[in-house]
Design a protein around this motif. Sequence first.
Motif, mmCIF file in Angstrom:
data_model
loop_
_atom_site.group_PDB
_atom_site.id
_atom_site.type_symbol
_atom_site.label_atom_id
_atom_site.label_comp_id
_atom_site.label_asym_id
_atom_site.label_seq_id
_atom_site.Cartn_x
_atom_site.Cartn_y
_atom_site.Cartn_z
ATOM 1 N N GLU A 1 0.848 -1.191 0.000
ATOM 2 C CA GLU A 1 0.000 0.000 0.000
ATOM 3 C C GLU A 1 0.880 1.236 0.000
ATOM 4 O OE1 GLU A 1 -3.818 -1.847 2.421
ATOM 5 O OE2 GLU A 1 -2.345 -0.661 3.484
ATOM 6 N N TRP A 2 0.386 2.308 -0.632
ATOM 7 C CA TRP A 2 1.126 3.575 -0.645
ATOM 8 C C TRP A 2 1.303 4.096 0.771
ATOM 9 C CZ3 TRP A 2 3.919 5.861 -4.231
ATOM 10 C CH2 TRP A 2 3.695 5.581 -5.578
ATOM 11 N N HIS A 3 2.484 4.658 1.018
ATOM 12 C CA HIS A 3 2.801 5.122 2.370
ATOM 13 C C HIS A 3 1.892 6.256 2.828
ATOM 14 C CE1 HIS A 3 4.629 9.007 1.279
ATOM 15 N NE2 HIS A 3 4.860 8.400 0.125
ATOM 16 N N GLY A 4 1.396 7.075 1.882
ATOM 17 C CA GLY A 4 0.613 8.253 2.282
ATOM 18 C C GLY A 4 -0.882 8.000 2.258
ATOM 19 N N SER A 5 -1.391 7.595 1.112
ATOM 20 C CA SER A 5 -2.839 7.461 0.940
ATOM 21 C C SER A 5 -3.365 6.121 1.437
ATOM 22 C CB SER A 5 -3.188 7.603 -0.540
ATOM 23 O OG SER A 5 -2.601 6.534 -1.277
ATOM 24 N N MET B 1 -3.599 3.581 -0.385
ATOM 25 C CA MET B 1 -4.215 2.887 -1.526
ATOM 26 C C MET B 1 -3.332 1.700 -1.937
ATOM 27 S SD MET B 1 -6.821 4.855 -2.306
ATOM 28 C CE MET B 1 -7.242 4.465 -4.000
ATOM 29 N N PRO B 2 -3.955 0.634 -2.468
ATOM 30 C CA PRO B 2 -3.132 -0.489 -2.945
ATOM 31 C C PRO B 2 -2.161 -0.020 -4.027
ATOM 32 C CG PRO B 2 -5.461 -1.073 -2.968
ATOM 33 C CD PRO B 2 -5.391 0.388 -2.663
ATOM 34 N N ILE B 3 -0.954 -0.555 -3.991
ATOM 35 C CA ILE B 3 0.061 -0.165 -4.975
ATOM 36 C C ILE B 3 -0.263 -0.786 -6.337
ATOM 37 C CG2 ILE B 3 1.745 -2.070 -4.670
ATOM 38 C CD1 ILE B 3 2.869 1.496 -4.523
ATOM 39 N N PRO C 1 -3.420 -6.395 0.127
ATOM 40 C CA PRO C 1 -4.692 -5.705 0.318
ATOM 41 C C PRO C 1 -5.864 -6.543 -0.199
ATOM 42 C CG PRO C 1 -3.088 -4.280 -0.787
ATOM 43 C CD PRO C 1 -2.509 -5.658 -0.753
ATOM 44 N N ASN D 1 -6.359 -7.236 -3.930
ATOM 45 C CA ASN D 1 -5.425 -8.192 -4.514
ATOM 46 C C ASN D 1 -5.733 -9.619 -4.087
ATOM 47 O OD1 ASN D 1 -3.456 -5.520 -3.922
ATOM 48 N ND2 ASN D 1 -3.441 -6.356 -5.978
ATOM 49 N N GLN E 1 5.640 -3.119 -9.960
ATOM 50 C CA GLN E 1 5.371 -1.708 -9.681
ATOM 51 C C GLN E 1 6.559 -1.093 -8.940
ATOM 52 O OE1 GLN E 1 2.926 -1.184 -11.597
ATOM 53 N NE2 GLN E 1 1.140 -0.715 -10.358
ATOM 54 N N ILE F 1 -7.027 13.584 0.187
ATOM 55 C CA ILE F 1 -6.296 12.333 0.456
ATOM 56 C C ILE F 1 -4.802 12.641 0.425
ATOM 57 C CG2 ILE F 1 -5.806 9.995 -0.416
ATOM 58 C CD1 ILE F 1 -8.663 9.929 -1.472
ATOM 59 N N PRO F 2 -4.040 12.174 1.422
ATOM 60 C CA PRO F 2 -2.612 12.531 1.479
ATOM 61 C C PRO F 2 -1.868 12.125 0.206
ATOM 62 C CG PRO F 2 -3.282 11.373 3.486
ATOM 63 C CD PRO F 2 -4.450 11.327 2.550
ATOM 64 N N ALA F 3 -0.846 12.919 -0.128
ATOM 65 C CA ALA F 3 -0.047 12.661 -1.328
ATOM 66 C C ALA F 3 0.890 11.478 -1.078
ATOM 67 C CB ALA F 3 0.751 13.897 -1.687
ATOM 68 N N ASP F 4 1.313 10.837 -2.171
ATOM 69 C CA ASP F 4 2.249 9.720 -2.103
ATOM 70 C C ASP F 4 3.533 10.113 -2.812
ATOM 71 O OD1 ASP F 4 0.575 7.771 -0.792
ATOM 72 O OD2 ASP F 4 -0.610 7.720 -2.638
ATOM 73 N N ILE G 1 9.752 7.862 -1.318
ATOM 74 C CA ILE G 1 9.520 7.110 -0.079
ATOM 75 C C ILE G 1 9.099 5.672 -0.389
ATOM 76 C CG2 ILE G 1 8.049 6.931 1.985
ATOM 77 C CD1 ILE G 1 8.019 9.987 2.093
ATOM 78 N N GLN G 2 8.198 5.534 -1.369
ATOM 79 C CA GLN G 2 7.736 4.184 -1.692
ATOM 80 C C GLN G 2 8.849 3.374 -2.362
ATOM 81 O OE1 GLN G 2 4.658 3.717 -0.570
ATOM 82 N NE2 GLN G 2 4.404 1.553 -1.112
ATOM 83 N N ARG H 1 11.082 1.947 0.175
ATOM 84 C CA ARG H 1 10.512 0.756 0.816
ATOM 85 C C ARG H 1 10.727 -0.482 -0.036
ATOM 86 N NH1 ARG H 1 4.844 2.026 3.772
ATOM 87 N NH2 ARG H 1 5.546 3.673 5.129
#
Lengths: 232, 304
Positions: free
Chosen positions: A19-23, A25-27, B172, B175, B215, B248-251, B255-256, B259
Amino acid sequence: MDILDLINDGAEQLKNVVEWHGSGMPIAEVDLKPHSESSPDYIYEFYCLIRIVNDLNHFQRVYFEEGTGPFRISFPRSPANKKGKPYFLVYDRASDPPKKLFQICAGVKIRTIHDMNRAPDISFQTAEAPENPKWDHVGFIFDAKNKRADSNSNQLGQNEFSYVTQMIRDLKLDASSAPRIAMFRFQELAGLEANCILTNGSCFAAPKAYFEENNIKIAAQFDKGLPFEIFG
Amino acid sequence: MEKIWVFNGAYSDTRISEGKTPRRVEVDIETTRANIGVMPSNQCLIADKTPHTSRDFNFNYFGSVTEISSPVSVPFSDKEKTENSERAKTGQAPHPQKFRYTIYVDANGELQTRNKLSDLSFSLLSVDRYEHPYRQFAKQVRTLEEEDYSTIVKGLIYVARTAFGKLVNALPLQNRLEFRLLVIQHFNSDTLTDIDYVEALDFLYNYIDQRILSQGRLLIETDRLIQETFPDDKALQRQVGFRLSEDIPADSIRIQADRFRALFEADSQNLIHQIKESVQQNKKIESRFQKLFSRRPLPIIVDK
């Protein structure tokens, strides 16, 4: 280490990326509305955009233009109005003072010749294109088609092809139209100076004339670390 | 066939005698039943909450029951009394009478590793609600199948099923649902039963690679290209990313991507390979479990 600890660690690490770290939402979103304009393929689409930006920066100079408010530095994930959204601005490296060549916008809505909205994944717009661009502000479009390797077919579909060629006609970017932005120069992406579909899948077989008549090129196997193949 | 019990000591203090084995353990049970059916010489496990979390249990002792006290009526609390008089006015049934039993157990052993319910849940026949296994053990007293007793006491783990269950349920919901459909298609089993767990694991690993890790690879490459194109713009490198809407918070891609980099680095030891090796080395145990679980569906949580 006990296999149980390895499994637990593996599951925790997986949870950290799915999942995205901020929102949150599923990646890897599941496409619940497969035929809508917005798609969960925005990660591939954005990769294509940045690859184009990175390549153009060799022979031209590219700058990032901030958006405003919540979209100052964030791109919307689905088609949106251009107003307040970030974009890229391309300058001629050779001219002094540097001359603005064109804008590169991501997924913004454009008014077509029939006064409808179309939102190509990537559009090259004239240097002075306004916040509510029309077809005649657009010089080239690029559309990204993410093909999952585990899907039944990773070949670009005829319907996907037709969707983009229709967009080309709607924005009057067909072969007979006069160019609206100055020709640019790619380095590694040489040969793609055209309206393009970029896909990490393969392309169907068709005579070169078929692509030429539609004023489009296809870059197949367009992915990290792979040599892509140009059709058209 | 004598019953096997699990006594949950989470609701009262479990008293343990110091000294030699067998240690004497006393546990208090409160129940609304006037006869709980526990008999001397019945085998049992004593469970307790793990510290810091109420969503998991440890199985601490196994042994046999030596004695059960006579039931003592538990007086109603002040709150229950008030509620009972309220209920009487509206004709509702009052809180039922509770009884307290003290169970005396000779503990033949103390369990110290592989004794957490959350680690055992994919190896126990008693568990079929994988999102909340602790709820199935939350009762103060419950019975247990003999196979499960033996699994817990011996500290056995069904490695292939545990790996599959923990990894698939780390995904999730979207998925998990998608994967479940792909499993039905691929294994031609709409009941999700009779599927070999090693094959299921390979299929899951492929899904994770194609769907999730792909991804990650794109995000890492995009992050690298941004850094290469705009080497002086640190804010852009750190923050650029996506936003669904204003509220909704930004991504951030960086950072991703970081990870994912951490995950790729940590998996240099190749988890799937180690799981398969462990399955291979414990063939006897794995095939015992395989027989026990052959009619059970793959443990993919799809209702939350």
